[in-house]
Design a protein around this motif. Sequence first.
Motif, PDB file in Angstrom:
ATOM      1  N   VAL A  66     -44.021 -28.187  -6.189  1.00  0.00           N
ATOM      2  CA  VAL A  66     -43.614 -29.440  -7.185  1.00  0.00           C
ATOM      3  C   VAL A  66     -44.511 -29.981  -7.834  1.00  0.00           C
ATOM      4  O   VAL A  66     -44.602 -30.056  -9.097  1.00  0.00           O
ATOM      5  CB  VAL A  66     -42.771 -30.289  -6.345  1.00  0.00           C
ATOM      6  CG1 VAL A  66     -42.798 -31.885  -6.801  1.00  0.00           C
ATOM      7  CG2 VAL A  66     -41.517 -29.775  -5.917  1.00  0.00           C
ATOM      8  N   GLN A  67     -45.696 -30.249  -7.128  1.00  0.00           N
ATOM      9  CA  GLN A  67     -46.826 -31.002  -7.653  1.00  0.00           C
ATOM     10  C   GLN A  67     -47.454 -29.969  -8.965  1.00  0.00           C
ATOM     11  O   GLN A  67     -47.853 -30.431 -10.080  1.00  0.00           O
ATOM     12  CB  GLN A  67     -47.937 -31.409  -6.877  1.00  0.00           C
ATOM     13  CG  GLN A  67     -48.528 -30.403  -6.244  1.00  0.00           C
ATOM     14  CD  GLN A  67     -50.050 -29.882  -7.133  1.00  0.00           C
ATOM     15  OE1 GLN A  67     -50.246 -30.878  -7.863  1.00  0.00           O
ATOM     16  NE2 GLN A  67     -50.810 -29.117  -6.572  1.00  0.00           N
ATOM     17  N   VAL A  68     -47.503 -28.577  -8.738  1.00  0.00           N
ATOM     18  CA  VAL A  68     -48.244 -27.946  -9.644  1.00  0.00           C
ATOM     19  C   VAL A  68     -47.316 -27.736 -10.965  1.00  0.00           C
ATOM     20  O   VAL A  68     -47.832 -28.062 -12.158  1.00  0.00           O
ATOM     21  CB  VAL A  68     -48.312 -26.523  -9.246  1.00  0.00           C
ATOM     22  CG1 VAL A  68     -48.685 -25.585 -10.426  1.00  0.00           C
ATOM     23  CG2 VAL A  68     -49.458 -26.589  -8.223  1.00  0.00           C
ATOM     24  N   THR A  69     -46.033 -27.834 -10.827  1.00  0.00           N
ATOM     25  CA  THR A  69     -44.870 -27.778 -11.939  1.00  0.00           C
ATOM     26  C   THR A  69     -45.090 -29.087 -12.517  1.00  0.00           C
ATOM     27  O   THR A  69     -44.952 -28.961 -13.923  1.00  0.00           O
ATOM     28  CB  THR A  69     -43.556 -27.573 -11.314  1.00  0.00           C
ATOM     29  OG1 THR A  69     -43.671 -26.255 -10.776  1.00  0.00           O
ATOM     30  CG2 THR A  69     -42.755 -27.365 -12.708  1.00  0.00           C
ATOM     31  N   SER A  70     -45.060 -30.115 -11.821  1.00  0.00           N
ATOM     32  CA  SER A  70     -45.362 -31.502 -12.480  1.00  0.00           C
ATOM     33  C   SER A  70     -46.548 -31.657 -13.319  1.00  0.00           C
ATOM     34  O   SER A  70     -46.478 -32.276 -14.429  1.00  0.00           O
ATOM     35  CB  SER A  70     -44.993 -32.620 -11.385  1.00  0.00           C
ATOM     36  OG  SER A  70     -45.371 -33.929 -11.858  1.00  0.00           O
ATOM     37  N   ASP A  78     -36.589 -36.032  -5.870  1.00  0.00           N
ATOM     38  CA  ASP A  78     -35.653 -34.955  -5.712  1.00  0.00           C
ATOM     39  C   ASP A  78     -35.833 -33.745  -4.661  1.00  0.00           C
ATOM     40  O   ASP A  78     -34.550 -33.364  -4.096  1.00  0.00           O
ATOM     41  CB  ASP A  78     -35.965 -34.154  -7.203  1.00  0.00           C
ATOM     42  CG  ASP A  78     -35.515 -34.906  -8.484  1.00  0.00           C
ATOM     43  OD1 ASP A  78     -34.823 -36.009  -8.232  1.00  0.00           O
ATOM     44  OD2 ASP A  78     -36.004 -34.576  -9.506  1.00  0.00           O
ATOM     45  N   LEU A  79     -37.000 -33.517  -4.378  1.00  0.00           N
ATOM     46  CA  LEU A  79     -37.164 -32.741  -3.189  1.00  0.00           C
ATOM     47  C   LEU A  79     -36.568 -32.930  -2.043  1.00  0.00           C
ATOM     48  O   LEU A  79     -35.931 -32.335  -1.345  1.00  0.00           O
ATOM     49  CB  LEU A  79     -38.681 -32.604  -3.108  1.00  0.00           C
ATOM     50  CG  LEU A  79     -39.281 -31.414  -2.156  1.00  0.00           C
ATOM     51  CD1 LEU A  79     -40.777 -31.105  -2.111  1.00  0.00           C
ATOM     52  CD2 LEU A  79     -39.161 -32.057  -0.477  1.00  0.00           C
ATOM     53  N   TRP A  80     -36.977 -34.346  -1.618  1.00  0.00           N
ATOM     54  CA  TRP A  80     -36.150 -34.860  -0.403  1.00  0.00           C
ATOM     55  C   TRP A  80     -34.459 -34.932  -0.590  1.00  0.00           C
ATOM     56  O   TRP A  80     -33.860 -34.754   0.398  1.00  0.00           O
ATOM     57  CB  TRP A  80     -36.915 -36.193   0.022  1.00  0.00           C
ATOM     58  CG  TRP A  80     -38.221 -35.954   0.436  1.00  0.00           C
ATOM     59  CD1 TRP A  80     -39.431 -36.151   0.030  1.00  0.00           C
ATOM     60  CD2 TRP A  80     -38.488 -35.430   1.778  1.00  0.00           C
ATOM     61  NE1 TRP A  80     -40.439 -35.954   0.766  1.00  0.00           N
ATOM     62  CE2 TRP A  80     -39.688 -35.255   1.861  1.00  0.00           C
ATOM     63  CE3 TRP A  80     -37.640 -34.902   2.926  1.00  0.00           C
ATOM     64  CZ2 TRP A  80     -40.417 -34.768   3.068  1.00  0.00           C
ATOM     65  CZ3 TRP A  80     -38.354 -34.436   3.909  1.00  0.00           C
ATOM     66  CH2 TRP A  80     -39.813 -34.477   3.860  1.00  0.00           C
ATOM     67  N   ASN A  81     -34.162 -35.550  -1.835  1.00  0.00           N
ATOM     68  CA  ASN A  81     -32.578 -35.341  -1.904  1.00  0.00           C
ATOM     69  C   ASN A  81     -32.039 -34.092  -1.689  1.00  0.00           C
ATOM     70  O   ASN A  81     -30.953 -34.138  -1.153  1.00  0.00           O
ATOM     71  CB  ASN A  81     -32.441 -35.870  -3.396  1.00  0.00           C
ATOM     72  CG  ASN A  81     -32.324 -37.482  -3.469  1.00  0.00           C
ATOM     73  OD1 ASN A  81     -31.825 -38.261  -2.659  1.00  0.00           O
ATOM     74  ND2 ASN A  81     -32.981 -37.916  -4.813  1.00  0.00           N
ATOM     75  N   PHE A  82     -32.539 -33.017  -2.121  1.00  0.00           N
ATOM     76  CA  PHE A  82     -32.126 -31.797  -1.826  1.00  0.00           C
ATOM     77  C   PHE A  82     -32.369 -31.174  -0.612  1.00  0.00           C
ATOM     78  O   PHE A  82     -31.385 -30.423  -0.055  1.00  0.00           O
ATOM     79  CB  PHE A  82     -32.622 -30.947  -2.796  1.00  0.00           C
ATOM     80  CG  PHE A  82     -32.277 -30.658  -4.239  1.00  0.00           C
ATOM     81  CD1 PHE A  82     -31.094 -31.078  -4.961  1.00  0.00           C
ATOM     82  CD2 PHE A  82     -33.227 -31.204  -5.485  1.00  0.00           C
ATOM     83  CE1 PHE A  82     -30.595 -31.199  -6.072  1.00  0.00           C
ATOM     84  CE2 PHE A  82     -33.048 -31.485  -6.621  1.00  0.00           C
ATOM     85  CZ  PHE A  82     -31.504 -31.182  -7.247  1.00  0.00           C
TER      86      PHE A  82
END
Length: 224
Positions: free
Chosen positions: A162-166, A181-185
């Motif tokens: 996630v952090q690399v993509t961001s 989003d990560l935690w929501n999913f």
Amino acid sequence: MARARQERAEITRQAILDGAAIAFDRAGFGSTSLSDVVKHAGVTKGALYFHFPSKEALARTLMEEQFQVAEGVPAIVDPGLQTAIDLSHQMAHGLRTNVRIRAAIRLVVEFGSFTDPDPTPYNAWIETSFSCLKPAQDRGDVLPHLDARDLATYLIASFTGVQVTSHVRTTREDLHTRVTDLWNFLLPGITPAPRIPLFDPAGSPECRAALGLPAPDSSSVPVG
């Protein structure tokens, strides 16, 4: 006089680490020279070698600094699922605001992805996450059939991606949103449905206040 010398030495050491962080954050380990570090730090090469024998020693020191984010976990009386959520937002905040943490994470990714990969930093973060998720499972906040260590491993892998993509897409401007989003999913797959509303994917109110984050909108709360 001895104390004054020690204080000056520590000021120089911190300046070197600051300069190294700027250089590594901009160019990575392979493309950074000690001359780059000296230029950004404003010190001599002799001063650099007095404190750090090599570029790798500098990099290792910076990589260790990322774990300062998690130093408070052992002091928390009841670490749990919200602790893990808050830690992910604290790391996201560090990546967005602290060049030394950004450099450390870039170095971790580089050292762990190419020739002679080093899993040590990843293993340390997995253990930190496990220290939150296992108590959460023991109190019924994580489904009992899940392996808490495997879940910790998946969480660290997910946060890394996630952090690399961001970083690539928005220079981490949207990182807190993507972590939410990560935690929501993730929460609906790991937490019993009646307990999901107990946790805030955007970070606890205390965490958001400490990091200066706005209150989440209703879309950040998962449906139980």
